[in-house]
Design a protein around this motif. Sequence first.
Motif: not given
Length: 118
Positions: A9-26
């Motif tokens: 989950x953490x790696x997925x969040x970091x990858x999403x952040x890298x691509x400027x995903x918005x409003x990330x929630x886990x």
Amino acid sequence: MIIEPQVLAQVAVEAAEEKKAMDITVLNIGGVSVVAEYFVICSSRSPVHARAIAEEIEKRLQQLNVARPRREGLRTGQWVLLDYGSVVVHIFQEEQRRFYNLEHLWGDAPVVRSPISI
């Protein structure tokens, strides 16, 4: 090598952040469902952006030798789903995210700030 769900989950969040995903929630849904341990939910600005986020997540997890996920929605990019078993990533366009409102649907699941620290 088995990757713990928290790390995945953490790696997925970091990858999403890298691509400027918005409003990330886990969401830690493991205590309220057998579907998965975590849902990673984020928003994108366009179908192209959604595909770029999904591709980055897949790339990062492939580097850790995580098996390719079951995927849905890549063609339209409105709601992209990457199912890694213990972690399911949802990449939404804003309208679809508001409509399906997974955070409300899974409201009993605690929101996790940093999955790695669990």
